[in-house]
Each structure stands twice: as C-alpha cells, then as structure tokens.
Design an enzyme around this catalytic site. Structure first.
Site, PDB file in Angstrom:
ATOM      1  N   LYS A  30       6.532  54.574-106.266  1.00 40.96           N
ATOM      2  CA  LYS A  30       6.518  56.049-106.172  1.00 40.96           C
ATOM      3  C   LYS A  30       5.640  56.487-105.027  1.00 40.96           C
ATOM      4  O   LYS A  30       6.016  57.325-104.199  1.00 40.96           O
ATOM      5  CB  LYS A  30       6.006  56.618-107.489  1.00 40.96           C
ATOM      6  CG  LYS A  30       5.468  58.036-107.444  1.00 40.96           C
ATOM      7  CD  LYS A  30       5.086  58.449-108.829  1.00 40.96           C
ATOM      8  CE  LYS A  30       3.988  59.421-109.031  1.00 40.96           C
ATOM      9  NZ  LYS A  30       2.849  59.583-108.294  1.00 40.96           N
ATOM     10  N   ARG A  35       5.343  58.929 -99.556  1.00 38.76           N
ATOM     11  CA  ARG A  35       4.717  58.868 -98.232  1.00 38.76           C
ATOM     12  C   ARG A  35       5.746  58.613 -97.126  1.00 38.76           C
ATOM     13  O   ARG A  35       5.760  59.270 -96.078  1.00 38.76           O
ATOM     14  CB  ARG A  35       3.646  57.789 -98.230  1.00 38.76           C
ATOM     15  CG  ARG A  35       2.363  58.208 -98.925  1.00 38.76           C
ATOM     16  CD  ARG A  35       1.444  57.041 -99.189  1.00 38.76           C
ATOM     17  NE  ARG A  35       0.134  57.504 -99.636  1.00 38.76           N
ATOM     18  CZ  ARG A  35      -0.114  57.970-100.844  1.00 38.76           C
ATOM     19  NH1 ARG A  35       0.880  58.038-101.742  1.00 38.76           N
ATOM     20  NH2 ARG A  35      -1.321  58.383-101.186  1.00 38.76           N
ATOM     21  N   GLY A 100       2.616  65.972-108.491  1.00 41.35           N
ATOM     22  CA  GLY A 100       1.328  66.363-107.891  1.00 41.35           C
ATOM     23  C   GLY A 100       1.195  65.928-106.457  1.00 41.35           C
ATOM     24  O   GLY A 100       0.885  66.745-105.573  1.00 41.35           O
ATOM     25  N   SER A 172      -9.409  64.668-106.715  1.00 38.79           N
ATOM     26  CA  SER A 172      -8.171  63.980-106.327  1.00 38.79           C
ATOM     27  C   SER A 172      -8.277  63.521-104.881  1.00 38.79           C
ATOM     28  O   SER A 172      -8.833  64.221-104.046  1.00 38.79           O
ATOM     29  CB  SER A 172      -6.969  64.925-106.485  1.00 38.79           C
ATOM     30  OG  SER A 172      -5.802  64.315-105.966  1.00 38.79           O
ATOM     31  N   ASP A 317      -3.607  54.805-112.268  1.00 39.34           N
ATOM     32  CA  ASP A 317      -2.280  54.985-112.874  1.00 39.34           C
ATOM     33  C   ASP A 317      -1.874  53.844-113.786  1.00 39.34           C
ATOM     34  O   ASP A 317      -0.776  53.885-114.349  1.00 39.34           O
ATOM     35  CB  ASP A 317      -1.218  55.167-111.780  1.00 39.34           C
ATOM     36  CG  ASP A 317      -1.293  56.563-111.157  1.00 39.34           C
ATOM     37  OD1 ASP A 317      -0.638  56.778-110.125  1.00 39.34           O
ATOM     38  OD2 ASP A 317      -2.031  57.417-111.698  1.00 39.34           O
ATOM     39  N   LYS A 344      -4.369  65.026-114.607  1.00 45.81           N
ATOM     40  CA  LYS A 344      -3.030  64.534-114.280  1.00 45.81           C
ATOM     41  C   LYS A 344      -1.986  65.360-115.022  1.00 45.81           C
ATOM     42  O   LYS A 344      -2.231  66.529-115.317  1.00 45.81           O
ATOM     43  CB  LYS A 344      -2.919  63.051-114.655  1.00 45.81           C
ATOM     44  CG  LYS A 344      -4.035  62.192-114.114  1.00 45.81           C
ATOM     45  CD  LYS A 344      -3.898  61.885-112.651  1.00 45.81           C
ATOM     46  CE  LYS A 344      -4.967  60.909-112.225  1.00 45.81           C
ATOM     47  NZ  LYS A 344      -5.007  60.686-110.790  1.00 45.81           N
ATOM     48  N   ARG A 348      -5.371  62.939-119.730  1.00 40.92           N
ATOM     49  CA  ARG A 348      -5.084  61.572-120.146  1.00 40.92           C
ATOM     50  C   ARG A 348      -6.273  60.901-120.837  1.00 40.92           C
ATOM     51  O   ARG A 348      -6.159  59.762-121.274  1.00 40.92           O
ATOM     52  CB  ARG A 348      -4.626  60.721-118.949  1.00 40.92           C
ATOM     53  CG  ARG A 348      -3.226  61.076-118.479  1.00 40.92           C
ATOM     54  CD  ARG A 348      -2.794  60.227-117.296  1.00 40.92           C
ATOM     55  NE  ARG A 348      -1.414  60.541-116.941  1.00 40.92           N
ATOM     56  CZ  ARG A 348      -0.824  60.134-115.821  1.00 40.92           C
ATOM     57  NH1 ARG A 348      -1.510  59.404-114.938  1.00 40.92           N
ATOM     58  NH2 ARG A 348       0.424  60.471-115.566  1.00 40.92           N
ATOM     59  N   ARG A 391       3.383  58.525-118.110  1.00 43.39           N
ATOM     60  CA  ARG A 391       2.538  57.365-118.394  1.00 43.39           C
ATOM     61  C   ARG A 391       2.065  57.360-119.860  1.00 43.39           C
ATOM     62  O   ARG A 391       1.843  56.297-120.434  1.00 43.39           O
ATOM     63  CB  ARG A 391       1.387  57.279-117.392  1.00 43.39           C
ATOM     64  CG  ARG A 391       1.903  57.226-115.982  1.00 43.39           C
ATOM     65  CD  ARG A 391       0.999  56.580-114.973  1.00 43.39           C
ATOM     66  NE  ARG A 391       1.484  56.812-113.622  1.00 43.39           N
ATOM     67  CZ  ARG A 391       2.458  56.109-113.043  1.00 43.39           C
ATOM     68  NH1 ARG A 391       3.044  55.125-113.702  1.00 43.39           N
ATOM     69  NH2 ARG A 391       2.868  56.406-111.828  1.00 43.39           N
ATOM     70  N   LYS A 417      10.000  60.957-114.535  1.00 43.00           N
ATOM     71  CA  LYS A 417       9.172  61.470-113.420  1.00 43.00           C
ATOM     72  C   LYS A 417       8.880  60.338-112.445  1.00 43.00           C
ATOM     73  O   LYS A 417       8.881  60.480-111.248  1.00 43.00           O
ATOM     74  CB  LYS A 417       7.864  62.060-113.928  1.00 43.00           C
ATOM     75  CG  LYS A 417       6.964  62.608-112.827  1.00 43.00           C
ATOM     76  CD  LYS A 417       5.736  63.275-113.390  1.00 43.00           C
ATOM     77  CE  LYS A 417       4.987  64.057-112.342  1.00 43.00           C
ATOM     78  NZ  LYS A 417       4.183  63.205-111.453  1.00 43.00           N
TER      79      LYS A 417
HETATM   80  O1  S3P Z   1      -1.714  59.762-103.503  1.00 42.50           O
HETATM   81  C1  S3P Z   1      -0.911  59.468-104.426  1.00 42.50           C
HETATM   82  O2  S3P Z   1       0.291  59.190-104.244  1.00 42.50           O
HETATM   83  C2  S3P Z   1      -1.435  59.417-105.815  1.00 42.50           C
HETATM   84  C3  S3P Z   1      -2.793  59.456-106.028  1.00 42.50           C
HETATM   85  C4  S3P Z   1      -3.396  59.397-107.370  1.00 42.50           C
HETATM   86  O3  S3P Z   1      -3.853  60.678-107.725  1.00 42.50           O
HETATM   87  P1  S3P Z   1      -5.403  61.106-107.550  1.00 42.50           P
HETATM   88  O4  S3P Z   1      -5.769  60.862-106.128  1.00 42.50           O
HETATM   89  O5  S3P Z   1      -5.388  62.552-107.915  1.00 42.50           O
HETATM   90  O6  S3P Z   1      -6.182  60.235-108.490  1.00 42.50           O
HETATM   91  C5  S3P Z   1      -2.402  58.937-108.434  1.00 42.50           C
HETATM   92  O7  S3P Z   1      -2.888  59.251-109.752  1.00 42.50           O
HETATM   93  C6  S3P Z   1      -1.066  59.561-108.251  1.00 42.50           C
HETATM   94  O8  S3P Z   1      -0.152  59.019-109.200  1.00 42.50           O
HETATM   95  C7  S3P Z   1      -0.460  59.334-106.908  1.00 42.50           C
HETATM   96  C1  PEP Z   2      -0.512  61.568-111.737  1.00 38.21           C
HETATM   97  C2  PEP Z   2       0.553  60.961-111.255  1.00 38.21           C
HETATM   98  O1  PEP Z   2       1.311  61.436-110.194  1.00 38.21           O
HETATM   99  P1  PEP Z   2       1.104  62.817-109.418  1.00 38.21           P
HETATM  100  O2  PEP Z   2      -0.377  63.041-109.222  1.00 38.21           O
HETATM  101  O3  PEP Z   2       1.829  62.590-108.120  1.00 38.21           O
HETATM  102  O4  PEP Z   2       1.729  63.894-110.273  1.00 38.21           O
HETATM  103  C3  PEP Z   2       1.041  59.666-111.794  1.00 38.21           C
HETATM  104  O5  PEP Z   2       2.010  59.120-111.189  1.00 38.21           O
HETATM  105  O6  PEP Z   2       0.481  59.181-112.804  1.00 38.21           O
END
Ligand code: S3P
Ligand code: PEP
Length: 441
Positions: A30, A35, A100, A172, A317, A344, A348, A391, A417
C-alpha cells in the site's frame, strides 16, 4: 457483488481453523503504491507502475490523480500514468476516501494549485484525524489554507516558493512526506526541519526511496530531523515495480504462526524499507518457526509462543496483527511508544483493548502503550466491532481462527481499505468464513 465475489457490505463469521496450509503471494505494498502513483503523476510523460495494489486506498489515489488531470490506464496488474508534472488541475474537489496517507500527500502537493478542496465521506474516521501540523507548515510557506478546526473539509492553495520550514512529526510522518513530494517542484525547494519527537521513521525513508527512484535529489540527516530537497527538479521514471506488502502480510504471518500448518508466503523481499518487515523478527522472538528462503517466508504454525515487550513505533501497522499472536502467547506482551495508534482509522489503543476484553482477554493501555496477556483459549461465540478499521478486522479475524467458537466481526468489508483479498487468501489456506450482507456503512 464486488470483484472479490463478496457482498458490498458485510459482517463476517470467522470459524475456528484446525489447520492453515498452502502458498500465497504477498499483495502489493500500500505504502509504495500510493507513493509511486503520486510520483508518476508529478512526472511529465508516461510511467508504468508495475503490480499496483487494488485496495480502496490505491483506488482513492488513482481517482484523485485523475481528477487532477493525470492519465490513468490500467493494463493487467499495472497502472500506466501520464503525469501532469508541476501543474495539477486547479479548482478541483478531491475525495481521498478514508486514506490518510493519500489525503496528506495530496494536501501537500495542492500548494502547486491555486485552490484544491479535500472532502471525505468518512466523517468518523479520516474526518476526525488531525491535519493541523501539515496545515501550519503550509501556511508558514505562504499557502492559503482553510479547514474545519484543522480537520477536513480543507482547502489548500498556492503558489509558494519554498525555503526553510518546520513541520512537526510527532503525530504522523505523513505531514513531512507530503512536503517532501511538493519540494522538488518549488522554485526554491524545501529545507525541512522535523520538530518534536519524530514518529514512523520507516515511511519517511520510503518517501526518500521513492524520490530517488524518480531521479529527485534529496539529502537527509541520519535521524531525519533535517531533510533538504533542492527546487527546480523534475520527477522521472520509465517504470517502477511495487514490492510486496509487509503490514498486510503481518496478519497472514500471525495467523500462520498461531494455527497448526505450513505457510509459504512469497514476494516479501528481505531488504525492504517497510518497518513492518520487523514483524518477522518479533514473531521469531515470540517463538514462532519462520524461515526465510529468498523472498519467501516459510511458517510452521502451532508452536507455543511467549510474550515480548517492544517499541512498536518501528512497525506501527503490524502492531495489531502481532497483538493477535500475543493473545496466544504465554505472559503479557506490551507495545511501547505507540501513541500514534490513537490517530489512525480508529483509536487503535483503546478500541483494541476493548475488543480484546470483549473476547475475554486481559488487556490494558496507557497513553502510549497497549498490553495483552495471552490465554491458551479464546472462547469466541461473540460479536466483535471492526470499528471500520481494516487492521482491527484482521486482528479479530486471526483471533477468531484460534477461538473455540465462531466470532462475528461487524463491518468486515472495510478490510478492502488495504487488503481486499484478505479473506480469500485465508480461505486458500483452509479457513472458513460466512459473509452476512449488511446495510451498515
Ligand atoms: O506514509 C505512509 O504511507 C504511512 C505512514 C504511517 O502513518 P503515520 O506516519 O501517521 O504513523 C502508517 O501508519 C500508514 O499506514 C502509512
Ligand atoms: C493508518 C493506515 O493508513 P493511512 O494512515 O494511510 O490511513 C494503515 O494503513 O494502517
């Protein structure tokens, strides 16, 4: 019916599994899918992204990039992207779904437009997640920003020239990643100063890795507190290949480690910047029998496991998947330094603690930690709340495979997702599920 042959929205009944046996290929990452698709759209000309994820988050990124003017052609398992370079379409409303990273990355790049508005249908999930640290950094750069108290809906508009800017990385890493994608296309680039305690270092390195793959020059201090990206650059790559996904695979590995049988899981390269590759080492430390054969992991399940205490920020994750394994490990497992888990798709820490307790397990939390005390048996026979969180659904499913009686999980369709084939993959190993259509969102 959806492409996976399952109802559009469903609760799932997880039946206990006596054995899991077979071979799977890990799904595409993912994090690298989002990216590579964005970088390809920021390039001019055509880029082939080989083996993209087919998850809701991947679809959200593709939808938004098309709305911004990128050409998107799906060819088999690949996405061929015709980029818009430094000129996304102006005046567009983008809907990142519940993704996110997609939302944050695009909000950063939106400073290239005169105005872009971000909306979401997930008011109780993405709509509740904080965006303020990114918006503050964008305003410091001169962008015009409007928001609902630092939350969606949000409008971002440039132009900005770049320069030195601070951004907090405590809630984050995605805010800094967002600015890193913007930086090379600004006249003056960005000299990023990451402030407060930097969380989720691994995704930051995945972003640096992506910039390098597209020919963008960037330098970073070893601790990532300072990242310098010159301006006036261009993204360019003819072809990139998405690696296997460690976060989703962590749930499959946890299932295979806790249920008797043998699993061969391929497409997980040993040298990989995804922090969740650490799930292999953690499971081994717990006593699991996992052997690596090149890009394939071989798991012999059913061995007794014991508790561990680990800093979970490095594999954020995979914490929930590993919690499912810890629920069957002798002793109390604690994941420390995981405060970001509260921000998240759901909280969680508290929501996981509640669901573990609902299943009769002993669990506890502090502001930044989650603990679970393993039990030889999980009674099952209850309905657990999936909290709309992919998750959480995977965690509960792995627990159900080991329970004495079936566990029902609400809103299990939200697993799409990040891992649309999750239930089908487990079925291929011998698991049995019932899918009960629901009208609930
Ligand atoms: O940069 C990314 O693709 C991600 C960063 C992480 O979030 P945080 O940086 O908020 O921890 C991760 O939890 C998310 O699933 C994907
Ligand atoms: C939090 C996650 O993704 P995102 O932050 O991209 O919603 C995840 O994949 O657990």
């Amino acid at each position: 019916m959806s492409a996976d042959g399952l109802p559009e929205r469903f609760d799932v009944v997880v039946h206990p599994a006596r054995e899991l046996r077979g071979e799977l290929r890990a799904q595409p990452s993912k994090n690298y899918t989002t990216r590579y698709l964005l970088a390809a759209a920021l390039a001019e000309g055509q880029t082939r992204v080989v083996g993209v994820a087919t998850s809701e988050d991947a679809e959200a990124m593709l939808r938004c990039l098309e709305d911004w003017g990128a050409g998107v052609t799906l060819v088999g398992d690949d996405a061929v992207i015709r980029g818009f370079g430094a000129a996304p379409r102006a005046g567009v409303n983008l809907n990142p779904g519940n993704a996110g990273a997609v939302a944050r990355f695009l909000m950063g790049v939106a400073a290239l437009t005169t105005d872009t508005t971000f909306v979401t249908d997930y008011a109780d999930s993405l709509g509740k997640r904080p965006q303020g640290d990114l918006l503050t950094a964008l305003e410091r750069l001169g962008a015009r920003v409007s928001s609902d108290g630092g939350r969606l809906p949000i409008t971002v508009g440039g132009p900005v020239r770049g320069g030195v800017v601070e951004v907090s990385a405590e809630k984050s890493s995605q805010y800094a990643s967002a600015l890193m994608f913007l930086a090379p296309l600004l006249p003056d680039g960005l000299d990023l100063r990451l402030t407060d305690e930097i969380k989720s270092h691994a995704p930051l390195r995945q972003t640096l890795d992506t910039l390098a793959a597209f020919g963008v020059r960037a330098t970073a201090s070893e601790d990532l507190s300072r990242i310098t990206i010159p301006g006036g650059q261009r993204y360019h790559a003819e072809r990139v290949t998405v690696p296997g996904d460690y976060p989703g695979s962590a749930a499959i590995l946890a299932a295979a480690a806790t249920v008797p049988g043998v699993l061969r899981l391929s497409n997980l390269r040993e040298r990989d910047l995804q922090g969740e590759r650490e799930a292999v080492a953690v499971l081994r430390e717990m006593g699991a029998d996992i052997v690596r054969e090149g890009d394939t992991l071989v798991v012999r399940g059913g061995r007794p496991l014991h508790a561990v205490t680990r800093d979970g920020d490095g594999f954020t994750d995979a914490v929930q998947a590993l919690t499912a394994a810890a629920a069957g490990a002798a002793g109390t497992t604690t994941w420390e330094n995981v405060s970001t888990l509260r921000l998240k798709e759901c909280d969680r820490i508290s929501d996981t603690r509640r669901e573990l307790q609902r299943l009769g397990l002993s669990a506890a939390e502090t502001a930044d930690s989650l603990s679970v005390t393993g039990a030889e048996r999980v009674a099952g026979g209850v309905t657990a709340d999936g909290h709309g969180d992919h998750r959480m659904i995977m965690l509960l499913t792995v627990l159900g495979l080991r329970a004495d009686a079936p566990i029902t999980i609400t809103g299990a369709h939200h697993v799409r997702k990040s891992y649309p084939m999750f239930f089908r993959h487990l079925e291929a190993l011998g698991a049995h599920f019932e899918y009960r259509p629901t009208d609930a969102p």
